[in-house]
Design an enzyme around this catalytic site. Structure first.
Site, short mmCIF file in Angstrom:
data_model
loop_
_atom_site.label_atom_id
_atom_site.label_comp_id
_atom_site.label_asym_id
_atom_site.label_seq_id
_atom_site.Cartn_x
_atom_site.Cartn_y
_atom_site.Cartn_z
N LEU A 64 4.85 -15.21 -0.94
CA LEU A 64 5.93 -14.49 -1.12
C LEU A 64 6.96 -15.40 -1.07
N HIS A 81 16.45 -5.57 -0.03
CA HIS A 81 17.70 -6.45 0.61
C HIS A 81 17.79 -6.23 2.27
N GLU A 117 9.45 -7.96 -3.39
CA GLU A 117 9.48 -9.03 -2.85
C GLU A 117 10.32 -9.27 -1.40
N ARG A 157 35.86 -7.30 -29.12
CA ARG A 157 36.00 -5.93 -29.37
C ARG A 157 37.51 -5.80 -29.19
N GLU A 196 0.81 -1.27 0.01
CA GLU A 196 0.06 -0.09 0.14
C GLU A 196 1.15 1.10 -0.09
P1 TGC Z 1 5.35 -12.68 11.21
O1 TGC Z 1 4.82 -12.09 12.67
O2 TGC Z 1 6.93 -12.77 11.19
O3 TGC Z 1 4.55 -13.96 10.55
C1 TGC Z 1 3.44 -13.81 10.34
C2 TGC Z 1 3.00 -15.29 9.94
O4 TGC Z 1 3.32 -15.59 8.77
C3 TGC Z 1 4.46 -16.74 8.77
N1 TGC Z 1 5.49 -16.21 7.97
C4 TGC Z 1 5.66 -16.99 6.75
N2 TGC Z 1 5.19 -18.13 6.18
C5 TGC Z 1 5.78 -18.13 4.77
N3 TGC Z 1 6.69 -17.48 4.28
C6 TGC Z 1 7.30 -16.48 4.87
N4 TGC Z 1 8.11 -15.94 4.23
C7 TGC Z 1 6.68 -16.12 6.14
N5 TGC Z 1 6.98 -15.11 7.08
C8 TGC Z 1 6.05 -15.22 8.13
C9 TGC Z 1 4.93 -16.90 10.34
O5 TGC Z 1 5.29 -17.84 10.63
C10 TGC Z 1 3.45 -16.59 10.92
O6 TGC Z 1 2.66 -17.67 10.87
P2 TGC Z 1 1.72 -18.02 12.13
O7 TGC Z 1 1.02 -19.34 11.68
O8 TGC Z 1 2.45 -17.81 13.39
O9 TGC Z 1 0.66 -16.71 12.27
O10 TGC Z 1 5.11 -11.56 10.12
P3 TGC Z 1 5.17 -10.05 10.13
O11 TGC Z 1 3.99 -9.44 9.68
O12 TGC Z 1 5.86 -9.48 11.43
O13 TGC Z 1 6.36 -10.18 8.88
C11 TGC Z 1 7.47 -9.45 9.10
C12 TGC Z 1 8.43 -9.41 7.50
C13 TGC Z 1 9.16 -7.65 7.62
C14 TGC Z 1 9.44 -10.20 7.58
C15 TGC Z 1 7.29 -9.28 6.61
O14 TGC Z 1 6.27 -8.13 6.61
C16 TGC Z 1 7.75 -9.12 5.09
O15 TGC Z 1 8.44 -9.89 4.68
N6 TGC Z 1 7.96 -7.72 4.51
C17 TGC Z 1 8.27 -7.43 3.37
C18 TGC Z 1 7.14 -7.36 2.41
C19 TGC Z 1 7.22 -7.89 1.00
O16 TGC Z 1 8.13 -8.44 0.86
N7 TGC Z 1 6.53 -7.28 0.30
C20 TGC Z 1 6.33 -7.97 -1.12
C21 TGC Z 1 5.18 -7.35 -1.90
S1 TGC Z 1 4.71 -8.50 -3.31
C22 TGC Z 1 5.94 -7.99 -4.35
O17 TGC Z 1 6.91 -7.28 -4.06
C23 TGC Z 1 5.86 -8.91 -5.78
S2 TGC Z 1 6.68 -8.17 -7.01
C24 TGC Z 1 6.26 -9.25 -8.20
C25 TGC Z 1 7.01 -9.32 -9.39
O18 TGC Z 1 6.67 -8.41 -10.25
O19 TGC Z 1 7.72 -10.20 -9.46
P1 FAD Z 2 9.79 1.15 2.31
O1 FAD Z 2 9.12 0.05 3.05
O2 FAD Z 2 9.11 2.41 2.53
O3 FAD Z 2 11.41 1.11 2.47
C1 FAD Z 2 12.21 2.08 2.27
C2 FAD Z 2 13.71 1.94 2.76
O4 FAD Z 2 13.44 1.68 4.09
C3 FAD Z 2 14.32 0.69 2.06
O5 FAD Z 2 15.50 0.78 1.94
C4 FAD Z 2 13.71 -0.67 3.03
O6 FAD Z 2 15.00 -1.46 3.03
C5 FAD Z 2 14.09 0.34 4.46
N1 FAD Z 2 13.37 -0.13 5.62
C6 FAD Z 2 12.07 -0.27 5.69
N2 FAD Z 2 12.07 -0.80 6.85
C7 FAD Z 2 13.26 -1.13 7.57
C8 FAD Z 2 13.56 -1.65 8.83
N3 FAD Z 2 12.66 -2.23 9.63
N4 FAD Z 2 14.74 -1.49 8.92
C9 FAD Z 2 15.68 -1.06 8.14
N5 FAD Z 2 15.52 -0.42 7.07
C10 FAD Z 2 14.23 -0.59 6.53
N6 FAD Z 2 3.95 -5.10 -4.47
C11 FAD Z 2 2.96 -5.89 -4.58
O7 FAD Z 2 1.99 -6.05 -3.23
N7 FAD Z 2 2.61 -6.58 -5.58
C12 FAD Z 2 3.28 -6.35 -6.73
O8 FAD Z 2 3.10 -7.09 -7.77
C13 FAD Z 2 4.42 -5.65 -6.46
N8 FAD Z 2 5.05 -5.29 -7.78
C14 FAD Z 2 6.10 -4.45 -7.80
C15 FAD Z 2 6.81 -3.75 -8.80
C16 FAD Z 2 7.65 -3.09 -8.81
C17 FAD Z 2 8.49 -2.37 -10.18
C18 FAD Z 2 8.13 -2.49 -7.74
C19 FAD Z 2 9.19 -1.33 -7.63
C20 FAD Z 2 7.49 -2.92 -6.46
C21 FAD Z 2 6.51 -3.84 -6.50
N9 FAD Z 2 5.92 -4.07 -5.39
C22 FAD Z 2 4.88 -4.81 -5.48
C23 FAD Z 2 6.13 -3.42 -4.08
C24 FAD Z 2 7.38 -3.92 -3.42
O9 FAD Z 2 7.02 -5.10 -2.81
C25 FAD Z 2 7.63 -2.91 -2.33
O10 FAD Z 2 8.23 -1.65 -3.11
C26 FAD Z 2 8.61 -3.27 -1.36
O11 FAD Z 2 8.21 -4.32 -0.36
C27 FAD Z 2 9.31 -2.04 -0.58
O12 FAD Z 2 8.22 -1.33 0.17
P2 FAD Z 2 8.16 0.43 -0.17
O13 FAD Z 2 8.65 0.39 -1.53
O14 FAD Z 2 7.35 1.16 0.68
O15 FAD Z 2 9.65 0.66 0.42
#
Ligand code: TGC
Ligand code: FAD
Length: 389
Positions: A244, A371, A368, A273, A132
């Site tokens: 994820l 880093h 996803e 080259r 969001e």
């Molecule tokens: P947390 O309290 O740690 O866990 C909640 C529940 O979820 C389970 N869990 C997982 N299960 C499977 N895989 C994982 N990676 C899991 N991580 C946690 C956990 O065991 C627990 O289960 P239960 O049964 O006890 O309820 O959750 P949290 O909300 O505190 O999470 C912390 C954190 C920072 C690790 C998580 O929010 C996170 O990974 N943040 C990063 C956000 C992110 O990756 N966003 C991606 C958006 S989608 C995207 O970017 C698509 S790009 C697509 C493309 O074009 O390729």
């Molecule tokens: P922020 O969370 O605001 O982070 C900003 C900076 O702060 C980063 O450097 C981060 O590492 C740092 N930071 C944040 N929290 C901490 C912490 N606790 N400690 C230290 N540093 C921290 N999302 C979807 O749901 N579906 C999709 O299909 C999807 N596709 C995408 C496609 C593109 C091209 C892009 C760019 C993004 C996409 N995303 C999607 C969103 C993506 O998953 C988010 O951009 C990503 O999770 C980071 O969130 P943010 O951009 O709000 O950065």
């Protein structure tokens, strides 16, 4: 193609076939067009059904017309697609790992029957709405919410999602929202057809990275969805986070493909080259760069192969996937820059892939889970102390 420690020797027939089919498609049909799409900021939507015909969407799932291939075959597919462009791998990752996987894992029988065959054939496009505007790295803070409809036969959704791959062309969005009508407002998954009243999707046009991919926002204003559209099999953040893990697994493999494409381009260029009366590949400085690239790619490849083994044995932990996503994407980000260097001035044009891959890696490093977030996931796992807040 670089395979320095002969990993090919351990592949079975089916895995080789998947790899070769994807490689052939990327070389003959995708590479010739990707440069122009990158410059124009477009995705070649006409290939979406073609990718379905080739079986590129969720081939590691089974039933509903899906072949249930090995996790290695799936990884190799991601590797070959990302050798073309991260935007191509994103198309397959989102459709397969982020849309088909949750429907397969958590959907009702009628949801599976309705969506999986169509999505698998590329006759429908899906997107995954988690991020969001105010909640990226911490999706658990999401504001998007569902309230039980007054008649009690469904939910009304409100909120907005951003940075959503394929949102502007999607037929269905997997929207994660807090169910305010249940105790504790758990996060639930809703299948939202994008032609429902109150759904709007706008494209984000100003990207300087992942240009050959469609990205947008989803706005939900009093959108009614029937009870039948809620994913019944999961409740809580585990739902989106488990999806994820599937997609991050594909990215760990895909990043190797992007880096390998940079390496092959740089190696060929260095041999061809000529400067100072001979190929630049004869200079020790250039050889050191190629040696380092090959070594980094090979070690990342080994990590990806090991993940496939663990995944197929049902022993893969999300933290191990975080390590591979973090390492392999950083590797591809660093090595694509070195490859660009070897190409000199030509390296900044769309005629060659390294700068495109390098720019894409800024997105892949960020989405996803950034880093940094993967460092914290590993830090938590290694010390037992969470440092997110
Ligand atoms: P947390 O309290 O740690 O866990 C909640 C529940 O979820 C389970 N869990 C997982 N299960 C499977 N895989 C994982 N990676 C899991 N991580 C946690 C956990 O065991 C627990 O289960 P239960 O049964 O006890 O309820 O959750 P949290 O909300 O505190 O999470 C912390 C954190 C920072 C690790 C998580 O929010 C996170 O990974 N943040 C990063 C956000 C992110 O990756 N966003 C991606 C958006 S989608 C995207 O970017 C698509 S790009 C697509 C493309 O074009 O390729
Ligand atoms: P922020 O969370 O605001 O982070 C900003 C900076 O702060 C980063 O450097 C981060 O590492 C740092 N930071 C944040 N929290 C901490 C912490 N606790 N400690 C230290 N540093 C921290 N999302 C979807 O749901 N579906 C999709 O299909 C999807 N596709 C995408 C496609 C593109 C091209 C892009 C760019 C993004 C996409 N995303 C999607 C969103 C993506 O998953 C988010 O951009 C990503 O999770 C980071 O969130 P943010 O951009 O709000 O950065």
């Amino acid at each position: 193609m670089l395979d320095y420690v002969d990993l090919e020797a351990d592949l079975d027939e089916e895995e080789r076939m998947v790899r070769d089919t994807a490689r052939e498609f990327v070389e003959s049909e995708y590479k010739p067009i990707v440069g122009d799409h990158y410059i124009d900021g477009t995705f070649p939507t006409d290939i979406i059904p073609k990718l379905g015909e080739l079986g590129f969407y969720a081939p590691n799932l089974d039933g509903y017309g899906l072949p249930g291939l090995s996790e290695t075959a799936y990884g190799l597919l991601m590797q070959e697609l990302e050798a073309g462009d991260s935007g191509l791998r994103s198309m397959a990752s989102v459709q397969g790992a982020l849309v088909m996987y949750p429907i397969h894992a958590y959907g009702s029988e009628s949801q599976r029957e309705r969506w999986l065959p169509k999505l698998g054939r590329g006759e429908a496009v899906g997107c995954f709405g988690l991020t969001e505007p105010e909640h990226g790295s911490n999706p658990a803070g999401m504001d998007t919410h569902a309230e039980a409809d007054r008649d009690g036969d469904g939910y009304v959704l409100n909120g907005s999602k951003t940075w959503i791959t394929n949102a502007p062309i999607a037929d269905v969005a997997v929207v994660w929202a807090r169910d305010r009508s249940a105790n504790g407002s758990p996060v639930r998954g809703f299948l939202v057809e994008t032609d429902r009243d109150g759904v709007t999707t706008n494209e984000i046009h100003e990207k300087l990275s992942l240009r050959a991919s469609i990205t947008g926002e989803i706005s939900l204003q009093n959108v009614f969805v029937p009870e039948a559209n809620v994913l019944p099999g999961v409740s809580g953040m585990k739902g989106p986070l488990s999806c994820l893990t599937q997609a991050r697994y594909g990215i760990a493999w895909g990043a190797v493909g992007a880096a390998r494409d940079c390496f092959e381009t740089a190696r060929e260029y260095a041999r061809d080259r000529e400067q100072f009366d001979g190929p630049i590949a004869r200079f020790q400085l250039q050889q050191e760069k190629l040696a380092e690239m090959a070594t980094q790619i090979t070690t990342a490849q080994l990590l990806a192969y090991r993940l496939a083994e663990l995944k197929s044995e049902g022993r893969l932990r999300p933290q191990q996937v975080s390590m591979a996503k973090r390492n392999n994407v950083r590797m591809a980000r660093d090595q694509s820059r070195i490859a660009r260097e070897i190409l000199g001035g030509n390296g900044i044009t769309a005629d060659y892939s390294p700068m495109r891959h390098m720019s894409n890696m800024e997105t892949v490093y960020t989405y996803e889970g950034t880093h940094d977030i993967h460092s914290l996931i590993l830090g938590h796992d290694l010390t037992g102390i969470a440092a997110f807040e």
